[in-house]
Design an enzyme around this catalytic site. Structure first.
Site, short mmCIF file in Angstrom:
data_model
loop_
_atom_site.label_atom_id
_atom_site.label_comp_id
_atom_site.label_asym_id
_atom_site.label_seq_id
_atom_site.Cartn_x
_atom_site.Cartn_y
_atom_site.Cartn_z
CE1 TYR A 48 -3.56 2.65 0.38
CE2 TYR A 48 -2.57 3.32 2.80
CZ TYR A 48 -3.31 3.33 1.72
OH TYR A 48 -4.23 4.73 1.71
CG ASP A 62 -2.78 13.13 4.67
OD1 ASP A 62 -2.63 13.34 3.65
OD2 ASP A 62 -3.49 12.16 5.10
CG ASP A 89 -4.45 7.80 -0.38
OD1 ASP A 89 -5.11 8.29 -0.69
OD2 ASP A 89 -4.16 8.10 0.98
CG ASP A 91 -4.53 12.68 -1.01
OD1 ASP A 91 -4.63 11.53 -0.16
OD2 ASP A 91 -3.65 13.42 -0.97
CG HIS A 116 -7.83 4.50 -1.43
ND1 HIS A 116 -7.98 5.99 -0.85
CD2 HIS A 116 -6.72 4.15 -0.75
CE1 HIS A 116 -7.03 6.07 0.11
NE2 HIS A 116 -6.14 5.06 0.11
CD GLU A 118 -9.22 11.38 0.90
OE1 GLU A 118 -9.18 12.46 1.64
OE2 GLU A 118 -8.36 10.55 0.91
CB CYS A 126 -5.17 12.47 8.72
SG CYS A 126 -5.08 10.74 9.69
NE ARG A 161 -10.35 8.24 3.22
CZ ARG A 161 -9.15 8.69 3.63
NH1 ARG A 161 -7.97 8.08 3.61
NH2 ARG A 161 -9.26 9.85 4.45
CD GLU A 191 -9.86 6.37 7.08
OE1 GLU A 191 -9.70 5.30 7.60
OE2 GLU A 191 -8.62 6.64 6.72
CG ASN A 213 -6.72 2.84 7.39
OD1 ASN A 213 -5.69 2.35 7.58
ND2 ASN A 213 -6.84 4.20 7.64
#
Length: 299
Positions: A48, A62, A89, A91, A116, A118, A126, A161, A191, A213
């Site tokens: 990942y 982040d 990821d 975002d 993924h 989101e 985060c 996500r 999440e 996660n």
């Protein structure tokens, strides 16, 4: 040697096959190609590439500051060396639906097995922090449709996500999950679910591959593999574990060198040269080089 033995297509097909088996797949987070080699050697099922880890490694929080170029480059470097499938990821997709479409095709070209996307609003943060903001469901479904339409390899895994559980409750997160699957997502990543009951409830409500996660110091109970298997989750992420372990060890060691003026007392806590060379498969490179240079040139 140099690159993985398996092609990108083979790695994507292997991920699809593994998901179809119903087994729980363990994906530790990697922040470098070298860590990826170790993940494969130890026997995990995938790799990942965490946005939080990549940001931290660049010295950034982040909050969506990384670019498609930075993320795709690191993702490619990590995917290149391992025969394991790598998920990255991305975002919020680096922009609007057209940007998302480009993101998917860049990742396909660079050998990633999936990603993924989101539903947070920028500046994102985060998923285990407070005061997140999420976009309207219609905005997220447009991005997912763009990603699905742009995908050329049907085995590239498109994961949606949702951060809605912490903002609007578990029912809203479930409803969004259904909408995202209808829009073209292959799997869901709910999440910041809090405990076993919430993970169980999400599984009861949807019949697609689910990602758990297990990040430290967050809002989620750290469920063991045995529990996640019982709940029939498909992938478990350990996104920041390797980075946290490494940074703790680095800080401890550097402080000791600063205090003692030597690293002699730390030798037992270090990876040896022999182990590093074995991980890099130095022997194969040496044999390859000898086979190539088995002649002499004239004066």
């Amino acid at each position: 040697m140099l690159h993985a033995r398996l092609t990108s297509s083979e790695k994507r097909r292997s991920l699809r096959s593994a998901l179809a088996s119903g087994e729980l797949l363990r994906f530790p987070g990697s922040f470098s190609p070298l860590v990826s080699l170790l993940i494969e050697r130890i026997g995990f099922e995938g790799i990942y590439v965490s946005g939080a880890v990549l940001s931290a490694d660049l010295g950034l929080p982040d909050v969506g500051l990384t670019t498609l170029s930075e993320v795709s480059r690191r993702g490619h470097e990590i995917a290149r060396v391992s025969n394991l499938p790598a998920i990255v990821d991305v975002d919020t997709g680096f922009g609007e639906p057209l940007n998302v479409a480009r993101t998917i095709q860049v990742l396909e070209d660079l050998g990633l097995a999936g990603c993924h996307l989101e539903d947070q609003r920028n500046p994102k943060r985060c998923g285990h922090l407070d005061h997140k903001q999420i976009v309207p469901v219609e905005e997220m479904t447009r991005k997912i449709r763009a990603a699905a339409d742009a995908r050329r390899d049907p085995d590239f895994l498109l994961i949606a996500r949702t951060d809605a559980a912490a903002m609007e409750g578990i029912d809203a997160a479930i409803e969004r999950g259904h909408r995202y699957i209808e829009a073209g997502a292959d799997a869901l990543f709910p999440e910041a679910l809090r405990d076993r009951r919430e993970f169980e409830r999400y599984r009861e409500a949807v019949d697609v591959p689910l990602i758990a996660n297990m990040t430290e110091f967050g809002k989620s109970e750290l469920l063991p593999v045995s529990t996640l298997r019982e709940l029939e989750y498909n992938i478990v992420l350990y996104p920041v574990s390797a980075l946290r372990l490494a940074m703790f060890a680095v800080e401890s060691g550097l402080r000791r060198i600063a205090d003692e003026g030597t690293q002699v007392g730390l030798i037992g806590a270090m990876q040896t040269r022999r182990d590093l060379y074995a991980l890099l498969d130095y022997e194969a490179y040496t044999a390859f080089d000898r086979d190539l240079f088995d002649f002499s040139t004239p004066e």
